[in-house]
Scaffold this motif. Structure first.
Motif, PDB file in Angstrom:
ATOM      1  N   ASN A  10      -0.786 -45.796 -12.268  1.00 45.58           N
ATOM      2  CA  ASN A  10      -1.361 -44.472 -12.501  1.00 45.58           C
ATOM      3  C   ASN A  10      -1.468 -43.705 -11.194  1.00 45.58           C
ATOM      4  O   ASN A  10      -1.382 -44.281 -10.116  1.00 45.58           O
ATOM      5  N   ILE A  12      -4.186 -41.595 -10.734  1.00 45.18           N
ATOM      6  CA  ILE A  12      -5.533 -41.032 -10.850  1.00 45.18           C
ATOM      7  C   ILE A  12      -6.125 -40.711  -9.486  1.00 45.18           C
ATOM      8  O   ILE A  12      -6.647 -39.617  -9.279  1.00 45.18           O
ATOM      9  N   GLU A  42      -8.031 -47.245 -11.970  1.00 47.64           N
ATOM     10  CA  GLU A  42      -7.313 -46.857 -10.739  1.00 47.64           C
ATOM     11  C   GLU A  42      -6.690 -48.061 -10.055  1.00 47.64           C
ATOM     12  O   GLU A  42      -5.591 -47.971  -9.515  1.00 47.64           O
ATOM     13  N   ILE A  56      -8.286 -38.529 -19.655  1.00 49.76           N
ATOM     14  CA  ILE A  56      -8.034 -38.445 -18.211  1.00 49.76           C
ATOM     15  C   ILE A  56      -6.911 -37.447 -17.943  1.00 49.76           C
ATOM     16  O   ILE A  56      -7.022 -36.588 -17.065  1.00 49.76           O
ATOM     17  N   VAL A  67       0.478 -39.009 -15.506  1.00 48.24           N
ATOM     18  CA  VAL A  67      -0.700 -39.700 -14.989  1.00 48.24           C
ATOM     19  C   VAL A  67      -0.510 -41.211 -15.045  1.00 48.24           C
ATOM     20  O   VAL A  67      -0.867 -41.925 -14.115  1.00 48.24           O
TER      21      VAL A  67
END
Length: 76
Positions: A10, A12, A42, A56, A67
């Motif tokens: 990801n 994030i 994460e 998210i 993402v």
């Protein structure tokens, strides 16, 4: 015992930093989960539910695949 990361990567942390240095707690509050959950996602130690993944993505106004990225194990 070797720790094994999940096959879902990801962005994030990168997206949080680009969003006025959004904290993990701020993201957690917007998504409706705990800061610990955001930390685990994460770090690729926990895969979010589909609903949480969409939430998210919505916070960052990004498509889901921008993402989260699926990285299948090369052994399979």
């Amino acid at each position: 015992m070797k720790k094994q990361n999940l096959p879902i990567d990801n962005r994030i942390r990168e997206l949080r930093e680009k969003s006025d240095s959004m904290t993990q707690q701020e993201l957690a509050d917007l998504v409706g989960v705990t800061r610990h959950t955001i930390m685990a996602i994460e770090a690729a130690k926990y895969s979010p539910s589909l609903e949480v993944a969409f939430r998210i993505s919505a916070v960052f106004h990004q498509p889901l695949e921008q993402v989260f990225q699926f990285q299948p194990d090369s052994k399979n």
